[in-house]
Design a protein around this motif. Sequence first.
Motif, mmCIF file in Angstrom:
data_model
loop_
_atom_site.group_PDB
_atom_site.id
_atom_site.type_symbol
_atom_site.label_atom_id
_atom_site.label_comp_id
_atom_site.label_asym_id
_atom_site.label_seq_id
_atom_site.Cartn_x
_atom_site.Cartn_y
_atom_site.Cartn_z
ATOM 1 N N ASN A 32 31.907 37.583 41.650
ATOM 2 C CA ASN A 32 31.987 36.627 40.545
ATOM 3 C C ASN A 32 33.018 35.586 40.955
ATOM 4 O O ASN A 32 34.073 35.924 41.486
ATOM 5 C CB ASN A 32 32.450 37.307 39.257
ATOM 6 N N TYR A 34 35.244 31.973 39.858
ATOM 7 C CA TYR A 34 35.796 31.285 38.689
ATOM 8 C C TYR A 34 36.551 30.026 39.108
ATOM 9 O O TYR A 34 37.184 29.989 40.163
ATOM 10 C CB TYR A 34 36.807 32.184 37.956
ATOM 11 N N TYR A 49 32.325 29.750 35.501
ATOM 12 C CA TYR A 49 32.234 30.984 36.256
ATOM 13 C C TYR A 49 30.806 31.174 36.711
ATOM 14 O O TYR A 49 29.862 30.619 36.131
ATOM 15 C CB TYR A 49 32.761 32.193 35.486
ATOM 16 N N VAL A 51 28.062 34.183 38.450
ATOM 17 C CA VAL A 51 27.791 35.566 38.825
ATOM 18 C C VAL A 51 26.834 35.642 40.001
ATOM 19 O O VAL A 51 26.525 36.741 40.479
ATOM 20 C CB VAL A 51 27.263 36.384 37.632
ATOM 21 N N GLY A 96 31.628 42.515 41.187
ATOM 22 C CA GLY A 96 30.484 42.258 40.323
ATOM 23 C C GLY A 96 30.513 42.973 38.998
ATOM 24 O O GLY A 96 29.599 42.830 38.195
ATOM 25 N N THR A 97 31.562 43.734 38.727
ATOM 26 C CA THR A 97 31.674 44.386 37.420
ATOM 27 C C THR A 97 32.972 43.952 36.767
ATOM 28 O O THR A 97 33.900 43.504 37.440
ATOM 29 C CB THR A 97 31.660 45.924 37.553
ATOM 30 N N ALA A 98 33.029 44.116 35.451
ATOM 31 C CA ALA A 98 34.160 43.558 34.702
ATOM 32 C C ALA A 98 35.455 44.316 34.938
ATOM 33 O O ALA A 98 36.531 43.780 34.700
ATOM 34 C CB ALA A 98 33.829 43.549 33.212
ATOM 35 N N ASN A 99 35.373 45.565 35.393
ATOM 36 C CA ASN A 99 36.616 46.321 35.497
ATOM 37 C C ASN A 99 37.251 46.204 36.868
ATOM 38 O O ASN A 99 37.741 47.179 37.431
ATOM 39 C CB ASN A 99 36.361 47.799 35.141
ATOM 40 N N THR A 100 37.211 45.014 37.420
ATOM 41 C CA THR A 100 37.907 44.782 38.682
ATOM 42 C C THR A 100 38.846 43.600 38.495
ATOM 43 O O THR A 100 38.542 42.663 37.756
ATOM 44 C CB THR A 100 36.933 44.491 39.829
ATOM 45 N N GLU A 101 39.974 43.664 39.179
ATOM 46 C CA GLU A 101 40.946 42.586 39.034
ATOM 47 C C GLU A 101 40.449 41.327 39.724
ATOM 48 O O GLU A 101 39.588 41.366 40.593
ATOM 49 C CB GLU A 101 42.283 43.014 39.639
ATOM 50 N N ALA A 102 41.007 40.211 39.318
ATOM 51 C CA ALA A 102 40.678 38.935 39.934
ATOM 52 C C ALA A 102 41.737 38.576 40.968
ATOM 53 O O ALA A 102 42.911 38.903 40.816
ATOM 54 C CB ALA A 102 40.598 37.839 38.873
#
Lengths: 113, 113
Positions: A32, A34, A49, A51, A96-102
């Motif tokens: 992802n 941003y 953003y 995906v 690709g999933t929301a529970n990963t840090e940026a």
Amino acid sequence: SQTIHQWPATLVQPVGSPLSLECTVEGTSNPNLYWYRQAAGRGLQLLFYSVGIGQISSEVPQNLSASRPQDRQFILSSKKLLLSDSGFYLCAWNGGTANTEAFFGQGTRLTVV
Amino acid sequence: AQSVSQHNHHVILSEAASLELGCNYSYGGTVNLFWYVQYPGQHLQLLLKYFSGDPLVKGIKGFEAEFIKSKFSFNLRKPSVQWSDTAEYFCAVSSSGNTPLVFGKGTRLSVIA
């Protein structure tokens, strides 16, 4: 390991000129991506953003646009810069999933004169 | 759309004082929560994150944060701050799926001797 490159670090452009800021990510696939703008007292404002290739979501209507021509490349553009486009622009990526840090690039300080 | 509120714009503390920075989010579903820090002249880096499990999360440099679901809060704490903790702190939230990472406006912490 993954790395993110953002350039240029600083940019001074006249009003009405075009803009192209580039961001590339290495060492991962299908991230992802941003674009944020950071302004004093306003935190990080999410601009765009993505995906996937060619998939762009715009969070704030404005004079800017974004494109993702390749999986790991994210470009912020403008056809005609305004004075109000001045600011600090940050590119970031996460998995690709929301529970990963940026992870963030070093940022571009844009001054429109 | 989800949003993040950081109530303190600027906090000034003496060395060895205890720190608590507030963060509230507006989203009723499953969330992933983050605290980032930006030291002067440096890029954003992750302090800690919460995805699931123990609501008390330990991060780097002695920081911790507590997720209180009933209060939609994820406050950052440190028992004894140091001068080197002077930085800007950002709370961020994402929800399940490919939703973007949304940041609060940040809290500037100044630690004085």
